[in-house]
Design a protein around this motif. Structure first.
Motif, PDB file in Angstrom:
ATOM      1  N   LEU A  51      93.530  -8.691  45.095  1.00 29.92           N
ATOM      2  CA  LEU A  51      93.395  -9.432  46.347  1.00 29.92           C
ATOM      3  C   LEU A  51      93.276 -10.934  46.102  1.00 29.92           C
ATOM      4  CD1 LEU A  51      90.939  -7.087  48.287  1.00 29.92           C
ATOM      5  CD2 LEU A  51      93.424  -7.287  48.568  1.00 29.92           C
ATOM      6  N   GLY A  52      93.419 -11.346  44.844  1.00 29.16           N
ATOM      7  CA  GLY A  52      93.421 -12.767  44.514  1.00 29.16           C
ATOM      8  C   GLY A  52      92.057 -13.347  44.231  1.00 29.16           C
ATOM      9  N   LYS A  53      91.112 -12.509  43.796  1.00 27.26           N
ATOM     10  CA  LYS A  53      89.741 -12.959  43.610  1.00 27.26           C
ATOM     11  C   LYS A  53      89.295 -12.764  42.165  1.00 27.26           C
ATOM     12  CE  LYS A  53      88.786 -11.565  48.345  1.00 27.26           C
ATOM     13  NZ  LYS A  53      87.845 -10.861  49.254  1.00 27.26           N
ATOM     14  N   PRO A  54      88.308 -13.558  41.729  1.00 25.85           N
ATOM     15  CA  PRO A  54      87.814 -13.420  40.346  1.00 25.85           C
ATOM     16  C   PRO A  54      86.762 -12.321  40.226  1.00 25.85           C
ATOM     17  CG  PRO A  54      86.733 -15.256  41.421  1.00 25.85           C
ATOM     18  CD  PRO A  54      87.727 -14.722  42.420  1.00 25.85           C
ATOM     19  N   ALA A  55      86.709 -11.715  39.060  1.00 26.20           N
ATOM     20  CA  ALA A  55      85.667 -10.732  38.761  1.00 26.20           C
ATOM     21  C   ALA A  55      85.048 -11.076  37.410  1.00 26.20           C
ATOM     22  CB  ALA A  55      86.237  -9.317  38.741  1.00 26.20           C
ATOM     23  N   ILE A  56      83.749 -10.849  37.312  1.00 26.04           N
ATOM     24  CA  ILE A  56      83.026 -11.049  36.054  1.00 26.04           C
ATOM     25  C   ILE A  56      82.615  -9.674  35.550  1.00 26.04           C
ATOM     26  CG2 ILE A  56      81.049 -12.134  34.949  1.00 26.04           C
ATOM     27  CD1 ILE A  56      81.075 -14.188  37.233  1.00 26.04           C
ATOM     28  N   ALA A  57      82.973  -9.367  34.327  1.00 28.26           N
ATOM     29  CA  ALA A  57      82.738  -8.035  33.771  1.00 28.26           C
ATOM     30  C   ALA A  57      81.718  -8.070  32.649  1.00 28.26           C
ATOM     31  CB  ALA A  57      84.052  -7.437  33.270  1.00 28.26           C
ATOM     32  N   ILE A  58      80.904  -7.012  32.601  1.00 27.94           N
ATOM     33  CA  ILE A  58      79.892  -6.850  31.564  1.00 27.94           C
ATOM     34  C   ILE A  58      80.209  -5.552  30.822  1.00 27.94           C
ATOM     35  CG2 ILE A  58      77.426  -6.759  31.075  1.00 27.94           C
ATOM     36  CD1 ILE A  58      77.141  -7.581  34.178  1.00 27.94           C
ATOM     37  N   PRO A  59      80.629  -5.595  29.577  1.00 30.97           N
ATOM     38  CA  PRO A  59      80.907  -4.348  28.847  1.00 30.97           C
ATOM     39  C   PRO A  59      79.655  -3.482  28.759  1.00 30.97           C
ATOM     40  CG  PRO A  59      81.826  -6.236  27.683  1.00 30.97           C
ATOM     41  CD  PRO A  59      80.958  -6.783  28.776  1.00 30.97           C
ATOM     42  N   GLY A  60      79.828  -2.187  29.071  1.00 25.29           N
ATOM     43  CA  GLY A  60      78.703  -1.258  29.019  1.00 25.29           C
ATOM     44  C   GLY A  60      78.778  -0.363  27.797  1.00 25.29           C
ATOM     45  N   ASN A  61      78.131   0.795  27.891  1.00 26.35           N
ATOM     46  CA  ASN A  61      78.066   1.723  26.766  1.00 26.35           C
ATOM     47  C   ASN A  61      78.967   2.941  26.934  1.00 26.35           C
ATOM     48  OD1 ASN A  61      76.110   0.187  25.322  1.00 26.35           O
ATOM     49  ND2 ASN A  61      74.529   0.957  26.707  1.00 26.35           N
ATOM     50  N   GLY A  62      79.784   2.960  27.983  1.00 23.34           N
ATOM     51  CA  GLY A  62      80.778   4.012  28.121  1.00 23.34           C
ATOM     52  C   GLY A  62      80.220   5.323  28.648  1.00 23.34           C
TER      53      GLY A  62
ATOM     54  N   ALA B 217      73.481   3.398  34.575  1.00 23.63           N
ATOM     55  CA  ALA B 217      73.179   2.422  33.518  1.00 23.63           C
ATOM     56  C   ALA B 217      73.898   1.107  33.806  1.00 23.63           C
ATOM     57  CB  ALA B 217      73.605   2.979  32.162  1.00 23.63           C
ATOM     58  N   ASN B 218      75.127   1.187  34.305  1.00 22.44           N
ATOM     59  CA  ASN B 218      75.861  -0.022  34.689  1.00 22.44           C
ATOM     60  C   ASN B 218      75.120  -0.788  35.780  1.00 22.44           C
ATOM     61  OD1 ASN B 218      77.851   0.783  32.914  1.00 22.44           O
ATOM     62  ND2 ASN B 218      79.287   1.443  34.495  1.00 22.44           N
ATOM     63  N   TRP B 219      74.551  -0.054  36.730  1.00 30.17           N
ATOM     64  CA  TRP B 219      73.839  -0.690  37.841  1.00 30.17           C
ATOM     65  C   TRP B 219      72.663  -1.529  37.335  1.00 30.17           C
ATOM     66  CZ3 TRP B 219      74.725  -1.825  42.691  1.00 30.17           C
ATOM     67  CH2 TRP B 219      73.667  -2.175  43.538  1.00 30.17           C
ATOM     68  N   GLU B 220      71.965  -1.039  36.339  1.00 30.21           N
ATOM     69  CA  GLU B 220      70.832  -1.797  35.799  1.00 30.21           C
ATOM     70  C   GLU B 220      71.311  -3.108  35.175  1.00 30.21           C
ATOM     71  OE1 GLU B 220      67.737  -1.003  36.395  1.00 30.21           O
ATOM     72  OE2 GLU B 220      68.457   0.783  37.450  1.00 30.21           O
ATOM     73  N   GLN B 221      72.460  -3.074  34.500  1.00 30.04           N
ATOM     74  CA  GLN B 221      73.040  -4.302  33.942  1.00 30.04           C
ATOM     75  C   GLN B 221      73.468  -5.251  35.056  1.00 30.04           C
ATOM     76  OE1 GLN B 221      73.488  -5.392  30.589  1.00 30.04           O
ATOM     77  NE2 GLN B 221      71.873  -3.834  30.465  1.00 30.04           N
ATOM     78  N   ILE B 222      74.066  -4.698  36.093  1.00 28.51           N
ATOM     79  CA  ILE B 222      74.501  -5.527  37.225  1.00 28.51           C
ATOM     80  C   ILE B 222      73.311  -6.193  37.898  1.00 28.51           C
ATOM     81  CG2 ILE B 222      75.475  -5.373  39.561  1.00 28.51           C
ATOM     82  CD1 ILE B 222      77.512  -3.375  38.448  1.00 28.51           C
TER      83      ILE B 222
ATOM     84  N   PRO C  97      78.629   9.265  37.083  1.00 21.19           N
ATOM     85  CA  PRO C  97      77.257   9.383  36.606  1.00 21.19           C
ATOM     86  C   PRO C  97      77.240  10.106  35.263  1.00 21.19           C
ATOM     87  CG  PRO C  97      77.719  11.053  38.296  1.00 21.19           C
ATOM     88  CD  PRO C  97      78.944  10.193  38.182  1.00 21.19           C
ATOM     89  N   PRO C  98      76.277   9.833  34.385  1.00 19.35           N
ATOM     90  CA  PRO C  98      75.172   8.871  34.552  1.00 19.35           C
ATOM     91  C   PRO C  98      75.539   7.444  34.150  1.00 19.35           C
ATOM     92  CG  PRO C  98      74.911  10.031  32.489  1.00 19.35           C
ATOM     93  CD  PRO C  98      76.148  10.623  33.129  1.00 19.35           C
ATOM     94  N   GLU C  99      76.779   7.237  33.677  1.00 14.05           N
ATOM     95  CA  GLU C  99      77.179   5.909  33.211  1.00 14.05           C
ATOM     96  C   GLU C  99      76.984   4.845  34.283  1.00 14.05           C
ATOM     97  OE1 GLU C  99      81.198   3.536  31.678  1.00 14.05           O
ATOM     98  OE2 GLU C  99      81.237   5.705  31.928  1.00 14.05           O
ATOM     99  N   ALA C 100      77.349   5.163  35.529  1.00 14.11           N
ATOM    100  CA  ALA C 100      77.282   4.173  36.603  1.00 14.11           C
ATOM    101  C   ALA C 100      75.856   3.712  36.870  1.00 14.11           C
ATOM    102  CB  ALA C 100      77.911   4.735  37.877  1.00 14.11           C
TER     103      ALA C 100
END
Length: 452
Positions: free
Chosen positions: A370-381, A263-268, A258-261
């Motif tokens: 685990l062999g699965k795909p992930a989609i990433a959104i760059p945040g503000n750090g 802000a990440n949650w809002e993007q997610i 926190p508090p970065e996470a």
């Protein structure tokens, strides 16, 4: 706590039948966790070493859970250990006492080693992280081993060859033929260095070209991820029919700081909305419902995330569409979609998810392993910013898909699930880059053999 009482504790700890006293140096929370996994396995071996620790970054809470004594000063820096992301973070840390802390810690390591020698104890050092603990270990004069968590050859190459990079400055990363620079390889090839444990097979292969004692034993990050349910549950005899009727499950990884996470949650949540707007029948033969599993770190406040969901029209729901091992999990519903927030069923979230929307470090890598795909959104750090995300995408290859805007996630998922060959390639890639479980035990056995 001053160095003197800690060093006195290290020297006067109750004697055991062990022939070795091991000092563990690590520089970050993730590194602490990896170290502790290996130490737990060491403690299970016959005639284990007496273990001490010095977390160079942070307060070392992971060690305290195992009652491992700390030998020197510890302090949380303003950057949280992410100074390589931003020069301004380094300035803040220096003003916060970084130089004085480092001097104190170097002195503590040398004093500890000298005390062991005077007492007739055989001592060694395990460095976990990057060049900083490796330098500490080399400067101590004791035998040492190194677990390299910060670098992988995958950052600069794959099995075919060097990656094409847009920036000329990026060539610096592998100018000498490896992601590990000559001065790092020099530290790894000293006579006192008895073992190096790289992150993956490709990195091990490259390092052995310089007569470095590198061992390909796997990545401890993939240990301890077993779900609460039997894994065979996902592969029953009627698996094909179950696959048709079960909902699409998406794991949400907002990070832990926190508090970065927050802000990440809002993007997610923007990404979740974009995914809900795409008709599932366009790309899946499943039911219309979707389930989002929020793997929420204990360091975050569920009330803040819950209020965010309620403000966007989600409402609390009494029943969960999937079973996870957390009686305190919160379930929310909107139209035909569900969001489950859990702080206790992390492993279940990894195993149940078909894909992840990720803005995290370690969690993203474990999901992909685990062999699965992930989609990433760059945040503000300061952690999950564009620089970190781009480097992580090189490390994880095709398994991590970067999008510039969260609203693009829906279209990316539709394209991804219309390409079974790509999904299979992603599965193979993730397993290859992150390795098989059991690395901590293998490393522990090798450590005792090489250092003891």
């Amino acid at each position: 706590m001053s160095d003197l009482p800690r060093l006195s504790l290290a020297l006067n700890s109750p004697a055991t039948t062990s022939a070795l006293r091991l000092l563990v140096l690590s520089n970050g929370h993730g590194e602490d966790v990896i170290a502790v996994r290996i130490l737990q396995e060491l403690q299970q071996l016959s005639n284990p070493p007496d273990i001490f620790a010095l977390p160079i970054v942070g307060e070392g809470h992971a060690y305290q859970q195992l009652n491992i004594p700390l030998i020197g000063s510890v302090q949380i820096m303003p950057s949280g250990g992410f100074i390589y992301m931003d020069g301004r973070q380094l300035v803040r840390d220096v003003r916060g006492g970084l130089v004085q802390l480092t001097r104190s810690q170097i002195k503590a390591v040398r004093t500890w080693v000298n005390l062991q020698k005077k007492s007739g104890n055989k001592s060694a050092i395990l460095a976990v992280g990057d060049i900083v603990p490796l330098l500490f270990a080399w400067g101590s004069g004791a035998d040492y081993a190194f677990i390299g968590t910060a670098k992988s050859e995958y950052y600069v190459r794959d099995e075919v060859g060097l990656l094409q990079r847009k920036s000329k400055a990026a060539r610096w990363e592998s100018f000498s033929g490896s992601v590990y620079h000559p001065w790092e390889r020099w530290l790894m090839s000293r006579p006192h260095c008895k073992a190096i444990f790289p992150r993956d097979s490709l990195t091990t292969e490259i390092l052995t070209k310089w007569s470095i004692p590198a061992f390909d034993l796997g990545n401890p990050m993939m240990d301890g991820l077993e779900p609460s349910f039997p894994q065979g549950r996902l592969y029953r005899g009627d698996a094909e029919q179950q696959e048709i009727i079960r909902p699409l499950i998406v794991t949400l990884l907002p990070g832990s700081r926190p508090p970065e996470a927050y802000a990440n949650w809002e993007q997610i949540m923007v990404a979740v909305s974009s995914l809900m707007e795409i008709p599932k029948r366009d790309y899946l033969s499943r039911t219309e419902s979707m389930v989002f599993l929020g793997a929420i770190a204990s360091s975050l406040d569920l009330n803040i995330l819950s209020q965010s969901l309620l403000s966007q029209g989600w409402h609390l729901h009494s029943e969960s569409p999937v079973q996870i091992y957390d009686i305190n999990a919160l379930t929310f519903k909107l139209k035909n979609a569900y969001i489950i927030l859990t702080q206790q069923a992390y492993n279940d979230c990894l195993h149940l998810g078909d894909l992840a929307i990720a803005m995290a470090g370690t969690a993203t890598e474990q999901f992909i392993g685990l062999g699965k795909p992930a989609i990433a959104i760059p945040g503000n750090g300061p952690q999950y910013n564009p620089v970190f995300a781009e480097a992580q995408s090189r490390h994880l290859g095709s398994s991590l898909i970067l999008v510039e805007q969260a609203a693009q996630v829906g279209q990316v998922v539709r394209s991804l699930f219309n390409d079974p060959d790509k999904l299979q390639a992603i599965a193979d890639n993730g397993l290859r880059r992150m390795g098989k479980p059991g690395a901590a035990r293998r490393i522990a056995e090798c450590l005792l053999d090489k250092l003891g």
